[in-house]
Design an enzyme around this catalytic site. Structure first.
Site, PDB file in Angstrom:
ATOM      1  N   TYR A  53       0.837  -1.197   0.000  1.00 41.02           N
ATOM      2  CA  TYR A  53       0.000   0.000   0.000  1.00 41.02           C
ATOM      3  C   TYR A  53       0.874   1.250   0.000  1.00 41.02           C
ATOM      4  O   TYR A  53       1.648   1.487   0.931  1.00 41.02           O
ATOM      5  CB  TYR A  53      -0.923   0.034   1.213  1.00 41.02           C
ATOM      6  N   PRO A 203     -16.328  -5.088   1.422  1.00 42.16           N
ATOM      7  CA  PRO A 203     -17.652  -5.498   1.901  1.00 42.16           C
ATOM      8  C   PRO A 203     -18.781  -4.597   1.430  1.00 42.16           C
ATOM      9  O   PRO A 203     -19.946  -4.996   1.469  1.00 42.16           O
ATOM     10  CB  PRO A 203     -17.510  -5.459   3.420  1.00 42.16           C
ATOM     11  N   LEU A 204     -18.443  -3.407   0.973  1.00 42.39           N
ATOM     12  CA  LEU A 204     -19.443  -2.481   0.433  1.00 42.39           C
ATOM     13  C   LEU A 204     -19.347  -2.405  -1.091  1.00 42.39           C
ATOM     14  O   LEU A 204     -19.693  -1.398  -1.698  1.00 42.39           O
ATOM     15  CB  LEU A 204     -19.269  -1.093   1.055  1.00 42.39           C
ATOM     16  N   GLY A 207     -17.539   0.367  -2.627  1.00 40.44           N
ATOM     17  CA  GLY A 207     -18.206   1.655  -2.452  1.00 40.44           C
ATOM     18  C   GLY A 207     -19.584   1.753  -3.068  1.00 40.44           C
ATOM     19  O   GLY A 207     -20.377   2.611  -2.671  1.00 40.44           O
ATOM     20  N   LEU A 209     -22.211  -0.122  -2.831  1.00 40.51           N
ATOM     21  CA  LEU A 209     -23.340  -0.474  -1.973  1.00 40.51           C
ATOM     22  C   LEU A 209     -23.708   0.630  -0.980  1.00 40.51           C
ATOM     23  O   LEU A 209     -24.715   0.524  -0.281  1.00 40.51           O
ATOM     24  CB  LEU A 209     -23.050  -1.780  -1.225  1.00 40.51           C
TER      25      LEU A 209
END
Length: 310
Positions: A53, A203-204, A207, A209
């Protein structure tokens, strides 16, 4: 915030894990410090990063906070090795030498002599699996990692790694959300069979969701950025749109946010230990920290599963 055990291990993580992929890129030091303070104040304990990262700068940024705004003993740090990016190109090297060199560099940047959870970031088809596993084993035996895991391994790769290792692999970190349920085919059964916990990244739906892309691409969003536009693009098609609309409808009916509905569904799924959320700003994180994160009513969950069937 609730704490959960990772698989069959004694490692405990918070239901939400703070991801740092945007740190030292879209998220500067001031914003990152605010994110960590807010996350810890809400009961979060687990922060995930990686050697790749921002070329290691995300780890260094986190390391500058350890002992400053948070004691080392109060935070669960997970990091990953085996992936690097140069000139926008991603390369994988999970050889023993590369992995262990990356771990030492990560520890130096993080300012600690151990990480709580260390991952092989990706499967490397050019390196024997036993060689990658030997690096994880040495990290455990030397105390440089308290627990180890694998990341972005599919079902058969996970099963093979768990069966081949002469030590305990506790987690798999892979993508899983209502717009990407492919993990349910082989990965989650493999994770559960081996006693691992799933740390779900994206998990979204990267972005989408949250509902912010409904009919538009906000100027400050990932999809509008040169670096991360492609990261979101795959979930802006018609199939994903139908799922997002169903989530928005469920959110209105339940009086919850779309993010809360999406996370509530995910965190009740078999094998899931934590959701890795990559909030880039304090405003984004606050919405997640204010979420109920409770299971959805059965009929709502089934409706969302029907519309998002993969």
């Amino acid at each position: 915030m609730q704490q959960r055990y990772v698989g069959n291990s004694g490692l405990r993580v918070s239901t939400l894990t703070l991801g740092t992929m945007s740190w030292a890129e879209e998220t500067d030091e001031q914003d990152a410090r605010e994110l960590v303070r807010d996350f810890l104040a809400a009961g979060g304990t687990t922060i995930d990063t990686a050697a790749s990262y921002a070329g290691g700068r995300a780890e260094a940024l986190l390391g500058s906070m350890v002992g400053d705004i948070v004691a080392r003993s109060e935070v669960v740090i997970s990091t990953k090795a085996g992936v690097s990016t140069s000139d926008g190109r991603r390369s994988v090297d999970a050889s023993r030498g590369a992995m262990l060199s990356a771990l030492d560099a990560s520890l130096a940047r993080l300012g600690t002599d151990y990480v709580d959870l260390w991952f092989a970031h990706a499967w490397d088809g050019n390196v024997p699996l036993d060689e990658t596993l030997s690096a994880l084993d040495l990290a455990l035996r030397s105390g440089r990692a308290r627990y180890v895991g694998i990341s972005n391994y599919n079902g058969w790769q996970t099963a093979k790694a768990a069966a081949s290792a002469g030590f305990t692999i506790v987690a798999n970190q892979s993508e899983y959300s209502l717009v990407n349920r492919s993990a349910e085919g082989e990965l989650i059964p493999a994770v559960e069979d081996a006693g691992l916990g799933l740390m779900a990244w994206g998990p979204l739906g990267r972005g989408v969701l949250t509902g912010k892309y409904r009919g538009q691409i906000p100027g400050e969003s990932r999809a509008a950025e040169t670096r991360l536009g492609g990261y979101v693009e795959k979930y802006l098609d018609g199939g994903s749109t139908r799922i997002v609309e169903a989530v928005a409808m469920a959110a209105r009916g339940l009086g919850r946010s779309p993010s809360d509905v999406s996370l509530g569904w995910l965190l009740s799924r078999p094998g899931v230990s934590t959701a890795v959320v990559g909030a880039r700003t304090a405003v984004q994180l606050k919405e997640l920290l204010d979420a109920q994160l409770t299971p959805l009513p059965t009929e709502i969950a089934r409706a969302l599963e029907d519309v998002s069937a993969f």
